[in-house]
Design a protein around this motif. Structure first.
Motif, PDB file in Angstrom:
ATOM      1  N   LEU A  81      48.911  39.388  64.256  1.00  0.00           N
ATOM      2  CA  LEU A  81      48.552  39.676  62.871  1.00  0.00           C
ATOM      3  C   LEU A  81      48.734  41.165  62.586  1.00  0.00           C
ATOM      4  N   PRO A  82      49.312  41.513  61.440  1.00  0.00           N
ATOM      5  CA  PRO A  82      49.506  42.927  61.118  1.00  0.00           C
ATOM      6  C   PRO A  82      48.206  43.573  60.665  1.00  0.00           C
ATOM      7  N   THR A  83      48.173  44.894  60.746  1.00  0.00           N
ATOM      8  CA  THR A  83      47.076  45.676  60.180  1.00  0.00           C
ATOM      9  C   THR A  83      47.623  46.498  59.020  1.00  0.00           C
ATOM     10  N   THR A  84      46.728  47.019  58.209  1.00  0.00           N
ATOM     11  CA  THR A  84      47.164  47.709  56.999  1.00  0.00           C
ATOM     12  C   THR A  84      46.300  48.933  56.746  1.00  0.00           C
ATOM     13  N   SER A  85      46.805  49.816  55.906  1.00  0.00           N
ATOM     14  CA  SER A  85      46.083  51.034  55.557  1.00  0.00           C
ATOM     15  C   SER A  85      45.168  50.786  54.369  1.00  0.00           C
ATOM     16  N   SER A  86      44.347  51.787  54.074  1.00  0.00           N
ATOM     17  CA  SER A  86      43.457  51.712  52.919  1.00  0.00           C
ATOM     18  C   SER A  86      44.223  52.085  51.653  1.00  0.00           C
ATOM     19  N   VAL A  87      43.897  51.437  50.550  1.00  0.00           N
ATOM     20  CA  VAL A  87      44.489  51.757  49.259  1.00  0.00           C
ATOM     21  C   VAL A  87      43.487  51.375  48.172  1.00  0.00           C
ATOM     22  N   LEU A  88      43.374  52.220  47.162  1.00  0.00           N
ATOM     23  CA  LEU A  88      42.497  51.961  46.022  1.00  0.00           C
ATOM     24  C   LEU A  88      43.347  51.443  44.868  1.00  0.00           C
ATOM     25  N   LEU A  89      43.280  50.157  44.621  1.00  0.00           N
ATOM     26  CA  LEU A  89      44.047  49.571  43.525  1.00  0.00           C
ATOM     27  C   LEU A  89      43.554  50.064  42.169  1.00  0.00           C
ATOM     28  N   SER A  90      42.301  50.523  42.118  1.00  0.00           N
ATOM     29  CA  SER A  90      41.778  51.062  40.859  1.00  0.00           C
ATOM     30  C   SER A  90      42.431  52.393  40.501  1.00  0.00           C
ATOM     31  N   ASP A  91      43.059  53.071  41.482  1.00  0.00           N
ATOM     32  CA  ASP A  91      43.814  54.287  41.187  1.00  0.00           C
ATOM     33  C   ASP A  91      45.231  53.991  40.723  1.00  0.00           C
ATOM     34  N   CYS A  92      45.659  52.761  40.930  1.00  0.00           N
ATOM     35  CA  CYS A  92      47.018  52.369  40.553  1.00  0.00           C
ATOM     36  C   CYS A  92      47.065  51.589  39.247  1.00  0.00           C
ATOM     37  N   PHE A  93      45.988  50.896  38.910  1.00  0.00           N
ATOM     38  CA  PHE A  93      45.970  50.058  37.710  1.00  0.00           C
ATOM     39  C   PHE A  93      44.700  50.333  36.914  1.00  0.00           C
ATOM     40  N   GLU A  94      44.796  50.132  35.618  1.00  0.00           N
ATOM     41  CA  GLU A  94      43.642  50.211  34.728  1.00  0.00           C
ATOM     42  C   GLU A  94      43.778  49.130  33.666  1.00  0.00           C
ATOM     43  N   SER A  95      42.655  48.583  33.272  1.00  0.00           N
ATOM     44  CA  SER A  95      42.659  47.498  32.306  1.00  0.00           C
ATOM     45  C   SER A  95      41.648  47.792  31.207  1.00  0.00           C
ATOM     46  N   ALA A  96      42.106  47.666  29.978  1.00  0.00           N
ATOM     47  CA  ALA A  96      41.208  47.853  28.839  1.00  0.00           C
ATOM     48  C   ALA A  96      40.386  46.612  28.551  1.00  0.00           C
ATOM     49  N   HIS A 126      39.814  44.016  31.012  1.00  0.00           N
ATOM     50  CA  HIS A 126      39.086  43.603  32.223  1.00  0.00           C
ATOM     51  C   HIS A 126      39.020  44.803  33.170  1.00  0.00           C
ATOM     52  N   PRO A 127      38.195  45.795  32.883  1.00  0.00           N
ATOM     53  CA  PRO A 127      38.193  47.027  33.686  1.00  0.00           C
ATOM     54  C   PRO A 127      37.708  46.850  35.120  1.00  0.00           C
ATOM     55  N   SER A 128      37.012  45.763  35.415  1.00  0.00           N
ATOM     56  CA  SER A 128      36.486  45.561  36.772  1.00  0.00           C
ATOM     57  C   SER A 128      37.484  44.875  37.697  1.00  0.00           C
ATOM     58  N   LEU A 129      38.602  44.390  37.177  1.00  0.00           N
ATOM     59  CA  LEU A 129      39.557  43.656  38.017  1.00  0.00           C
ATOM     60  C   LEU A 129      40.154  44.520  39.118  1.00  0.00           C
ATOM     61  N   PRO A 130      40.671  45.717  38.847  1.00  0.00           N
ATOM     62  CA  PRO A 130      41.241  46.518  39.948  1.00  0.00           C
ATOM     63  C   PRO A 130      40.226  46.852  41.034  1.00  0.00           C
ATOM     64  N   LEU A 131      38.976  47.133  40.638  1.00  0.00           N
ATOM     65  CA  LEU A 131      37.956  47.449  41.633  1.00  0.00           C
ATOM     66  C   LEU A 131      37.583  46.217  42.453  1.00  0.00           C
ATOM     67  N   ALA A 132      37.498  45.050  41.801  1.00  0.00           N
ATOM     68  CA  ALA A 132      37.188  43.817  42.530  1.00  0.00           C
ATOM     69  C   ALA A 132      38.297  43.491  43.530  1.00  0.00           C
ATOM     70  N   THR A 148      33.196  43.505  31.999  1.00  0.00           N
ATOM     71  CA  THR A 148      32.216  44.591  32.049  1.00  0.00           C
ATOM     72  C   THR A 148      32.797  45.781  32.811  1.00  0.00           C
ATOM     73  N   PRO A 149      32.351  46.984  32.514  1.00  0.00           N
ATOM     74  CA  PRO A 149      32.847  48.166  33.246  1.00  0.00           C
ATOM     75  C   PRO A 149      32.474  48.086  34.726  1.00  0.00           C
ATOM     76  N   PRO A 150      33.258  48.715  35.587  1.00  0.00           N
ATOM     77  CA  PRO A 150      32.955  48.664  37.023  1.00  0.00           C
ATOM     78  C   PRO A 150      31.705  49.460  37.370  1.00  0.00           C
TER      79      PRO A 150
END
Length: 483
Positions: free
Chosen positions: A7-22, A24-30, A432-434
């Protein structure tokens, strides 16, 4: 059997820094939260022993399955703006940059596979779904391992294990085919060799070949008889030849030939090597070759059983010789035992494979070729004795028989993979906001699954000091010594 994927391993990434939603603002953080759980599960799985990894596979499977709906929701919203029937406004702040370890790439012995930096959400989708397919193949291995242990499984246990393994392999095949249907994945030119379209297609064919071949294992009494004879705790010294109806023996042979065709396709696709994408690990290519040999060897053996049941013992012996040729076991028998240097080599390989099963090692790299060789030699010794004392039939050459093998017959009808989706209630809660506290927690500097060089390599501090005392161990400005 099946192939023991890493099984591969992966690095950390914050999807909330890559996407924003007006909307559904909590989707990238979830999605980031679910991905963090997956990253930690893969990191923990890598650090477990071989015996512990089998019990940890369901945890990894749940982590991947829970992350996929959010990942595909972001992908759908970024492309079309819709997630199901709900409109979702998603903006891209910057491209996703993530690292995944390429576990199928050929590397030098003793070195970790590379973990290149991948740009684009399509690479994240390809590696995530590929990981889920690997997990299903490994779960199939866990089910089939019970058939090769020292304790002989009952008929019901064999049927249950084989049926469960078959479902996992068909699911892996469906996931690989789903990946090929995604244009962003199939058309990617900068993808590593692990997620190249030719590799994904080869893995789909390999999973289907494995699922097809184990169909005959459920009703193959000869393999069960060999497993019982190999069991040291078995006290039965008399052997009664199992019987297979004539029609089913011929049917099993055609199913095995269909498996061989899929394995041949997988061998050809995985054997390709790109100048920029790299080269597939030789163990995987060799496994596909052994799987093709095993499938054709089984087909020849079942055609021999069909001939022997018709009273053509001489032709049956010729088919068994052809089966040994397909298996690469071109050695003569003397009183049912192998002779010659190649015979000693194959016997040593079988004992080594048995020890791997006992110790939960990387068994099955031969794709069941050695187990099939045992069945063929058992039948050849029995039929040769009968033919020498009772029937006395001439044994024809096997080359014309192999050239006239029938066509394969498909058994499975693979179903399309339907990925899980975010339900309407969960999607509504993301309006709802994150939570700022949760977002701040994810932004903390956490351990990365790729940081395997030790504490000193990550922090710049020498190895050994307690946290906060690194300055006490620093070099002085006028000396090159630590002291």
């Amino acid at each position: 059997m099946p192939f023991p994927f890493a099984l591969p391993t992966t690095s950390s990434v914050l999807l909330s820094d890559c996407f924003e939603s007006a909307t559904h603002p909590s989707l990238p953080l979830a999605a980031t939260t679910k991905r963090s759980v997956l990253k930690d599960a893969l990191k923990k799985h890598k650090r477990l022993s071989q015996r512990q990894r089998a019990a940890h596979l369901p945890t990894v499977k749940n982590a991947v399955t829970e992350y996929i709906p959010y990942l595909l929701a972001i992908n759908a919203a970024a492309g079309l703006g819709n997630v199901g029937v709900e409109r979702l406004d998603l903006g891209v702040k910057r491209l996703v940059q993530v690292e995944w370890r390429t576990t199928l790439s050929a590397t030098l012995p003793g070195r970790e596979p590379p973990r290149p930096l991948l740009v684009g959400l399509h690479h994240e989708i390809a590696f995530t779904l590929s990981t889920l397919a690997y997990v299903h193949s490994l779960l199939a291995r866990t089910q089939l391992r019970t058939l090769f242990e020292a304790t002989v499984a009952s008929a019901d246990q064999r049927t249950s294990a084989i049926s469960a393994a078959m479902k996992h392999l068909l699911e892996a095949n469906s996931i690989h085919n789903y990946l090929l249907s995604l244009l962003s994945v199939s058309a990617a030119k900068d993808a590593p060799i692990d997620i190249q379209p030719s590799t994904i297609s080869g893995l789909a064919s390999l999973a289907l070949a494995e699922a097809t071949l184990i169909v005959v294992s459920k009703d193959d009494p000869y393999a069960a008889a060999v497993a019982e004879d190999k069991n040291e705790s078995n006290t039965d010294w008399m052997f009664k030849a199992p019987s297979i109806p004539k029609v089913r023996a011929h049917l099993f042979a055609r199913i095995c030939l269909a498996s061989a065709e899929h394995a041949t396709q997988a061998q050809g696709l995985l054997g390709r090597s790109g100048s920029t994408a790299g080269k597939i690990d030789e163990d995987l290519v060799k496994y596909a070759t052994n799987l093709r040999r095993t499938a054709r060897g089984k087909a020849a053996r079942f055609l021999g059983i069909d001939a022997e049941l018709s009273g053509k013992t001489g032709e049956g012996l010729a088919w068994l010789q052809g089966a040994k040729k397909e298996l690469g076991l071109a050695v003569e028998l003397e009183d049912g035992q192998r002779k010659g240097f190649r015979g000693l080599k194959h016997s040593w390989q079988e004992r080594r494979e048995d020890k791997k099963v006992e110790k939960s090692g990387e068994w099955g790299m031969d794709a069941g070729k050695l187990e099939e060789a045992r069945v063929v030699e058992m039948l050849e010794a029995k039929w040769d004795k009968e033919n020498s004392t009772i029937n006395v039939q001439l044994v024809p050459t096997y080359e014309p028989l192999l050239a006239g093998m029938p066509s394969g017959r498909e058994y499975h009808t693979p179903q399309p993979y339907i990925p899980p989706s975010v339900d309407a209630e969960t999607l509504a809660r993301m309006r709802t906001p994150p939570d700022p506290i949760e977002e701040a927690a994810l932004r903390r500097d956490e351990d990365d699954s790729g940081d395997e060089a030790g504490y000193g390599a990550r922090t710049g501090a020498p190895v050994g000091p307690f946290p906060g005392t690194g300055g006490d161990y620093a070099r002085s400005g006028t000396s090159d010594s630590y002291y």
